[in-house]
Design a protein around this motif. Structure first.
Motif, PDB file in Angstrom:
ATOM      1  N   VAL A  79      17.968  33.511  -9.567  1.00 48.29           N
ATOM      2  CA  VAL A  79      19.288  32.922  -9.767  1.00 48.29           C
ATOM      3  C   VAL A  79      19.128  31.805 -10.789  1.00 48.29           C
ATOM      4  O   VAL A  79      18.159  31.038 -10.737  1.00 48.29           O
ATOM      5  CB  VAL A  79      19.848  32.345  -8.443  1.00 48.29           C
ATOM      6  CG1 VAL A  79      21.148  31.600  -8.668  1.00 48.29           C
ATOM      7  CG2 VAL A  79      20.031  33.453  -7.428  1.00 48.29           C
ATOM      8  N   VAL A  80      20.076  31.718 -11.733  1.00 46.84           N
ATOM      9  CA  VAL A  80      20.081  30.663 -12.740  1.00 46.84           C
ATOM     10  C   VAL A  80      21.386  29.886 -12.611  1.00 46.84           C
ATOM     11  O   VAL A  80      22.461  30.479 -12.641  1.00 46.84           O
ATOM     12  CB  VAL A  80      19.980  31.227 -14.176  1.00 46.84           C
ATOM     13  CG1 VAL A  80      19.990  30.096 -15.194  1.00 46.84           C
ATOM     14  CG2 VAL A  80      18.753  32.083 -14.335  1.00 46.84           C
ATOM     15  N   ALA A  81      21.282  28.582 -12.452  1.00 46.84           N
ATOM     16  CA  ALA A  81      22.452  27.700 -12.438  1.00 46.84           C
ATOM     17  C   ALA A  81      22.371  26.810 -13.668  1.00 46.84           C
ATOM     18  O   ALA A  81      21.410  26.067 -13.837  1.00 46.84           O
ATOM     19  CB  ALA A  81      22.468  26.855 -11.167  1.00 46.84           C
ATOM     20  N   SER A  82      23.368  26.930 -14.549  1.00 45.89           N
ATOM     21  CA  SER A  82      23.361  26.173 -15.798  1.00 45.89           C
ATOM     22  C   SER A  82      24.762  25.624 -16.095  1.00 45.89           C
ATOM     23  O   SER A  82      25.535  26.249 -16.809  1.00 45.89           O
ATOM     24  CB  SER A  82      22.894  27.072 -16.953  1.00 45.89           C
ATOM     25  OG  SER A  82      22.846  26.340 -18.150  1.00 45.89           O
ATOM     26  N   PRO A  83      25.069  24.453 -15.542  1.00 44.66           N
ATOM     27  CA  PRO A  83      26.396  23.886 -15.786  1.00 44.66           C
ATOM     28  C   PRO A  83      26.601  23.461 -17.241  1.00 44.66           C
ATOM     29  O   PRO A  83      27.723  23.386 -17.706  1.00 44.66           O
ATOM     30  CB  PRO A  83      26.453  22.687 -14.848  1.00 44.66           C
ATOM     31  CG  PRO A  83      25.035  22.336 -14.568  1.00 44.66           C
ATOM     32  CD  PRO A  83      24.256  23.613 -14.684  1.00 44.66           C
ATOM     33  N   ARG A  84      25.502  23.219 -17.949  1.00 42.23           N
ATOM     34  CA  ARG A  84      25.551  22.831 -19.370  1.00 42.23           C
ATOM     35  C   ARG A  84      24.353  23.471 -20.075  1.00 42.23           C
ATOM     36  O   ARG A  84      23.326  23.696 -19.454  1.00 42.23           O
ATOM     37  CB  ARG A  84      25.467  21.309 -19.516  1.00 42.23           C
ATOM     38  CG  ARG A  84      26.572  20.554 -18.795  1.00 42.23           C
ATOM     39  CD  ARG A  84      26.434  19.056 -18.996  1.00 42.23           C
ATOM     40  NE  ARG A  84      26.265  18.688 -20.380  1.00 42.23           N
ATOM     41  CZ  ARG A  84      27.264  18.412 -21.227  1.00 42.23           C
ATOM     42  NH1 ARG A  84      28.496  18.458 -20.791  1.00 42.23           N
ATOM     43  NH2 ARG A  84      27.028  18.074 -22.479  1.00 42.23           N
ATOM     44  N   PRO A  85      24.449  23.763 -21.380  1.00 45.54           N
ATOM     45  CA  PRO A  85      23.310  24.368 -22.080  1.00 45.54           C
ATOM     46  C   PRO A  85      22.060  23.492 -22.089  1.00 45.54           C
ATOM     47  O   PRO A  85      20.952  23.980 -22.223  1.00 45.54           O
ATOM     48  CB  PRO A  85      23.824  24.564 -23.510  1.00 45.54           C
ATOM     49  CG  PRO A  85      25.296  24.415 -23.454  1.00 45.54           C
ATOM     50  CD  PRO A  85      25.615  23.611 -22.237  1.00 45.54           C
ATOM     51  N   GLU A  86      22.237  22.191 -21.919  1.00 46.04           N
ATOM     52  CA  GLU A  86      21.108  21.261 -21.983  1.00 46.04           C
ATOM     53  C   GLU A  86      20.187  21.367 -20.776  1.00 46.04           C
ATOM     54  O   GLU A  86      19.049  20.916 -20.821  1.00 46.04           O
ATOM     55  CB  GLU A  86      21.600  19.813 -22.114  1.00 46.04           C
ATOM     56  CG  GLU A  86      22.308  19.514 -23.405  1.00 46.04           C
ATOM     57  CD  GLU A  86      23.799  19.867 -23.369  1.00 46.04           C
ATOM     58  OE1 GLU A  86      24.339  20.151 -22.278  1.00 46.04           O
ATOM     59  OE2 GLU A  86      24.417  19.859 -24.445  1.00 46.04           O
ATOM     60  N   ILE A  87      20.697  21.934 -19.656  1.00 43.32           N
ATOM     61  CA  ILE A  87      19.862  22.007 -18.457  1.00 43.32           C
ATOM     62  C   ILE A  87      20.239  23.223 -17.613  1.00 43.32           C
ATOM     63  O   ILE A  87      21.403  23.568 -17.483  1.00 43.32           O
ATOM     64  CB  ILE A  87      19.955  20.709 -17.604  1.00 43.32           C
ATOM     65  CG1 ILE A  87      18.896  20.735 -16.506  1.00 43.32           C
ATOM     66  CG2 ILE A  87      21.341  20.503 -17.057  1.00 43.32           C
ATOM     67  CD1 ILE A  87      18.434  19.385 -16.088  1.00 43.32           C
ATOM     68  N   ALA A  88      19.199  23.865 -17.083  1.00 41.59           N
ATOM     69  CA  ALA A  88      19.386  25.013 -16.190  1.00 41.59           C
ATOM     70  C   ALA A  88      18.305  24.960 -15.118  1.00 41.59           C
ATOM     71  O   ALA A  88      17.189  24.505 -15.374  1.00 41.59           O
ATOM     72  CB  ALA A  88      19.298  26.323 -16.967  1.00 41.59           C
TER      73      ALA A  88
END
Length: 186
Positions: free
Chosen positions: A44-53
């Motif tokens: 599972v990948v959670a990435s609310p912003r491209p700067e951090i996942a």
């Protein structure tokens, strides 16, 4: 005296699925169907912003650029390990923080994994140690396509693309009585 044994072989046959839970959470599962059925990826990948996942599950350890790409994007059928595959970890169970900065011109990866022997496909950590991995990639001329080579259409190749990166991986293998540290650049 060897008798010819004509046959067809299926070296790799995979079935996978990707599901988007919402715009910034996705999950991926991939099974190997050639030979013995085995779980290849489940994360599972959670990435609310491209700067951090945040990635959690079983997935590729971020050591080289080729190891960050899906095998379907390779130019040749297998990975070009410059060191025997028994020394490098392809996939493992763990967690990773990663991100892209400056319009995808700089990517970073930092992960902690079980560190079991490569290809063991084990569900738990078989020793009290973890594998740590880090990678940084720079694409000074702009984002590089997620292929092993430049497979863009000819009319899209108006500007050159280049990426340079470095990777680090370390863990202790107690049953083999040594620390394993790998450094690489590509």
């Amino acid at each position: 005296d060897l008798e010819p044994n004509p046959a067809f072989t299926v070296r790799r046959a995979r079935l996978g699925a990707i599901a988007w839970v919402n715009p910034w959470v996705k999950s991926q599962v991939e099974l190997e169907l050639a030979g013995t059925t085995a779980l290849v990826d489940a994360f599972v990948v959670a990435s609310p912003r491209p700067e951090i996942a945040l990635t959690m599950g079983q997935f590729r350890v971020p050591f080289s650029r080729q190891n960050r790409l899906p095998s379907k994007h390779f130019q040749l059928p297998d990975a070009a390990y410059f060191v025997a595959p028994k020394y490098l970890v392809d996939r493992d169970i763990g967690a990773m923080l990663s991100g892209e900065l400056f319009g995808k011109r700089l990517s970073w990866y930092l992960g902690m994994f079980n560190g079991n022997d490569p290809g063991a496909n084990q569900l738990d950590n078989n020793d009290p140690y973890f594998l740590f991995a880090a990678r940084v990639e720079a694409a000074p001329l702009g984002p590089v396509p997620r292929f092993e080579g430049d497979l863009r259409k000819l009319e899209e190749r108006v500007d050159p693309k280049v990426a340079v990166g470095a990777g680090w991986m370390h863990n202790r293998l107690e049953d083999k009585h040594f620390n394993r540290t790998c450094l690489g650049a590509d």
